[in-house]
Design a protein around this motif. Sequence first.
Motif, short mmCIF file in Angstrom:
data_model
loop_
_atom_site.label_atom_id
_atom_site.label_comp_id
_atom_site.label_asym_id
_atom_site.label_seq_id
_atom_site.Cartn_x
_atom_site.Cartn_y
_atom_site.Cartn_z
N ALA A 123 -10.43 -0.31 36.29
CA ALA A 123 -9.35 0.59 36.71
C ALA A 123 -8.53 1.06 35.52
CB ALA A 123 -8.45 -0.12 37.72
N LEU A 124 -8.41 0.22 34.48
CA LEU A 124 -7.61 0.58 33.32
C LEU A 124 -8.16 1.81 32.62
CD1 LEU A 124 -5.17 -0.16 31.57
CD2 LEU A 124 -6.68 -1.64 30.23
N LEU A 125 -9.46 2.01 32.67
CA LEU A 125 -10.05 3.20 32.04
C LEU A 125 -9.45 4.47 32.64
CD1 LEU A 125 -13.77 2.02 32.00
CD2 LEU A 125 -12.26 2.26 30.00
N THR A 126 -9.42 4.53 33.98
CA THR A 126 -8.83 5.69 34.64
C THR A 126 -7.32 5.69 34.47
OG1 THR A 126 -10.64 5.81 36.23
CG2 THR A 126 -8.58 6.89 36.85
N GLY A 127 -6.70 4.51 34.49
CA GLY A 127 -5.26 4.42 34.27
C GLY A 127 -4.87 4.97 32.90
N LEU A 128 -5.66 4.68 31.88
CA LEU A 128 -5.39 5.22 30.54
C LEU A 128 -5.53 6.73 30.51
CD1 LEU A 128 -7.22 2.52 28.37
CD2 LEU A 128 -4.76 2.92 28.46
N SER A 129 -6.51 7.25 31.26
CA SER A 129 -6.68 8.71 31.33
C SER A 129 -5.46 9.34 31.99
CB SER A 129 -7.94 9.06 32.13
OG SER A 129 -9.11 8.67 31.43
N TYR A 130 -4.98 8.75 33.07
CA TYR A 130 -3.79 9.27 33.74
C TYR A 130 -2.56 9.17 32.83
CZ TYR A 130 -5.36 10.33 38.48
OH TYR A 130 -5.94 10.92 39.58
N ALA A 131 -2.45 8.08 32.07
CA ALA A 131 -1.32 7.92 31.15
C ALA A 131 -1.34 9.02 30.08
CB ALA A 131 -1.36 6.54 30.50
N SER A 132 -2.52 9.30 29.56
CA SER A 132 -2.65 10.34 28.54
C SER A 132 -2.33 11.71 29.12
CB SER A 132 -4.07 10.33 27.96
OG SER A 132 -4.22 11.35 27.00
N LEU A 133 -2.86 12.01 30.30
CA LEU A 133 -2.62 13.30 30.93
C LEU A 133 -1.15 13.47 31.32
CD1 LEU A 133 -5.85 13.42 33.11
CD2 LEU A 133 -5.24 15.07 31.32
N GLY A 134 -0.54 12.41 31.81
CA GLY A 134 0.87 12.48 32.17
C GLY A 134 1.76 12.72 30.97
N SER A 135 1.39 12.15 29.82
CA SER A 135 2.19 12.38 28.61
C SER A 135 1.97 13.79 28.05
CB SER A 135 1.84 11.33 27.54
OG SER A 135 0.57 11.60 26.96
N ARG A 136 0.82 14.38 28.36
CA ARG A 136 0.54 15.76 27.92
C ARG A 136 1.21 16.79 28.83
NH1 ARG A 136 -4.92 17.50 25.68
NH2 ARG A 136 -5.59 15.88 24.23
N TYR A 137 1.08 16.57 30.13
CA TYR A 137 1.52 17.58 31.11
C TYR A 137 2.40 16.91 32.18
CZ TYR A 137 -2.88 19.03 28.99
OH TYR A 137 -3.89 19.27 28.10
N PRO A 138 3.64 16.61 31.84
CA PRO A 138 4.52 15.93 32.80
C PRO A 138 5.06 16.89 33.85
CG PRO A 138 5.70 16.35 30.75
CD PRO A 138 4.29 16.81 30.53
N GLN A 139 4.22 17.25 34.81
CA GLN A 139 4.58 18.21 35.84
C GLN A 139 4.20 17.67 37.21
OE1 GLN A 139 2.40 21.66 34.63
NE2 GLN A 139 3.73 22.09 32.88
N ALA A 140 4.99 18.04 38.22
CA ALA A 140 4.65 17.67 39.59
C ALA A 140 3.32 18.33 39.96
CB ALA A 140 5.75 18.14 40.54
N GLY A 141 2.61 17.69 40.85
CA GLY A 141 1.30 18.22 41.25
C GLY A 141 0.17 17.29 40.87
N GLY A 142 0.42 16.37 39.93
CA GLY A 142 -0.56 15.34 39.59
C GLY A 142 -1.95 15.86 39.33
N ALA A 143 -2.91 15.33 40.07
CA ALA A 143 -4.31 15.66 39.85
C ALA A 143 -4.60 17.14 40.05
CB ALA A 143 -5.18 14.82 40.80
N ALA A 144 -3.87 17.79 40.97
CA ALA A 144 -4.10 19.21 41.21
C ALA A 144 -3.70 20.03 39.99
CB ALA A 144 -3.32 19.68 42.44
N THR A 145 -2.55 19.71 39.39
CA THR A 145 -2.10 20.42 38.20
C THR A 145 -3.08 20.23 37.05
OG1 THR A 145 0.22 20.20 38.84
CG2 THR A 145 -0.23 20.59 36.52
#
Length: 450
Positions: free
Chosen positions: A67-89
Motif C-alpha cells: 500500500a505504501l507504494l500507492t501512498g507515496l504516489s499520492y503523497a507526491s501528487l498531492g504535493s505537486r497539485y494540492p487541489q480539491a478533486g483528488g484522483a479526478a483532478t
Amino acid sequence: MSTPAIADGPAPPGVTPTLARSIGPFQLFAYTLGGMLGAGIYGLVGRAAGELGAALWLGFLVAMVAALLTGLSYASLGSRYPQAGGAATITQRAFARPLLTWVVGLAVMASGLSSVATQSRVVAENLLRLAGLEAVPAIVIALGFLLIVCGIVLRGIQESMWVNILCTTVESAGLLLVIAVGIPHWGSADLLETPDGEGIGLSFLMTGAILTFFAFIGFEDTINVAEEARDPRRTLPFGIIGAMLVATLLYIAIAITAVSVVPWRELAAAPGPLAEVMARAAPWLPGWFYVAITVFAVANTALLNYVTASRLLFGMARQGLLPKALAAVHARRRTPHVATLALLPVLVALILAGDIGQLAAATVLLLLAVFTVVNVALLVLQRRPGEAKGGFEVPWPVPAAGALVCGALLLNRLATGDWRAPALAGALIALILLGYAVLRPKVTAEAMQG
C-alpha cells in the motif's frame, strides 16, 4: 480554475470565496490515520488469523509495503497539485481525457457514498445496542446521524478536523488498550506458525497482502483536502507517510497481542476477535466498551468519506464535468456547501435501500482500478517536459510498482471473489458511461490544459 485561498475566515466583500487553507500538519496526519483506523481492524484480525495463522502480523507488514507504494504516489501528487478533486483532478491533468476523468471521479465518489450509507446504518445499530432500544427502527437513527454528519461538513473543515481528531483518539486508545493488557502474554505463541504448517512463502505473503491491503487506505481522503491544507507540499507527504507508519506499528502490535492471548484457531472462529482478546486479558472491562469504540470508529469513517465526496464533487464541477453551481463556496464558512447538500438526497436513498454490502464490495474493485490509473498518471506527469515538481518526489519505479501491485490485486479479486461484485462494478461503470453520454459535460479550457 480559481486560485485557492490562503487565508482562513470569511471572504472579504466583493471577493469570490474559495476554500481556505486552515489544516495544519497534525490535523492532516490525524485525518489520514483516522481514515485507516476504521472499525474494520476489529474484525479483520479474525479473518486474517484464519488465513495466516499466528503469522498474521507479517501479513500486515507486507500489505503496508504494497500500500505504501500507492501512498507515496499520492503523497507526491498531492504535493505537486494540492487541489480539491483528488484522483479526478490528477487524471485530467495527466491524460486530458474528460471521459476517463468522469469515470475515475464518479467511481471514487460511489465508493465514498456507499461507505457513508453503510457506516450510518452500523452507527445506528450499535447506538441502539448501547441504549438497549432494539425496538426503535435503526433507519431513523441512521438518517439522524447522517444529518449530523452533513451539518458538521457544512459547518467547516476545521470542525470536521476536530471531530476526526476526537474519533481517531478514541479508536487509537482502544487499540492501545488491547496492546497494553496483552503485552504480558507476548512470547506465548509461535509467531511464524501458519495454518498449513508449510512455512512462509510467496503465496503466503500474497495472501497476506490481499487480505489486509485495505487496512492502509486513507490517502484518497487526504488528497481531496490538500487544497485546504497549509503548506501541502510539505504537510501532505508527512500526513500520508507518517499515518501509514503509525498504523503499521499499531496493526502489527495488535496482531501479535491477539494471537498471544487467544490461539489463532480460536481467534479465527470468534465473532468479535478483539472483544475475545479483551475478555481473556482484561475480564474486568465492561462488555459495552468496544461497542462504544466501534461507534466512534465507524462515525469517523462516515465523516471522512462525506468530506471526500463533497470535495470531489466540488473539484469536478470546477473542471466543468458537473454543473457549475456545485463549485460554489460559502462566503462565511468557506465550505463547498452546494456540493455537500447535493450529496444528502443520494445518501438518504442509499440508506433507505437497505443492505448495500454488494455495492460496497463492487466499489472496492473500482478503487483498485482508480489506484492503478493514479499511479500511471504520476508516471506520465514525471516524464512530461516542463511539468512542475512537487515538494516530495519519488523515483519512477515507485508508481510503476504501485500500478502493478494494484492491478494484480484487482485481477486476484476478479478471479477469486464473488461474481456479484464484479458484475455490479461493471453495471456501475455502464451507468457512469451512460451519464456521460447523456450529459456531455464540457471540461473547462484550463482543465483541458492541465
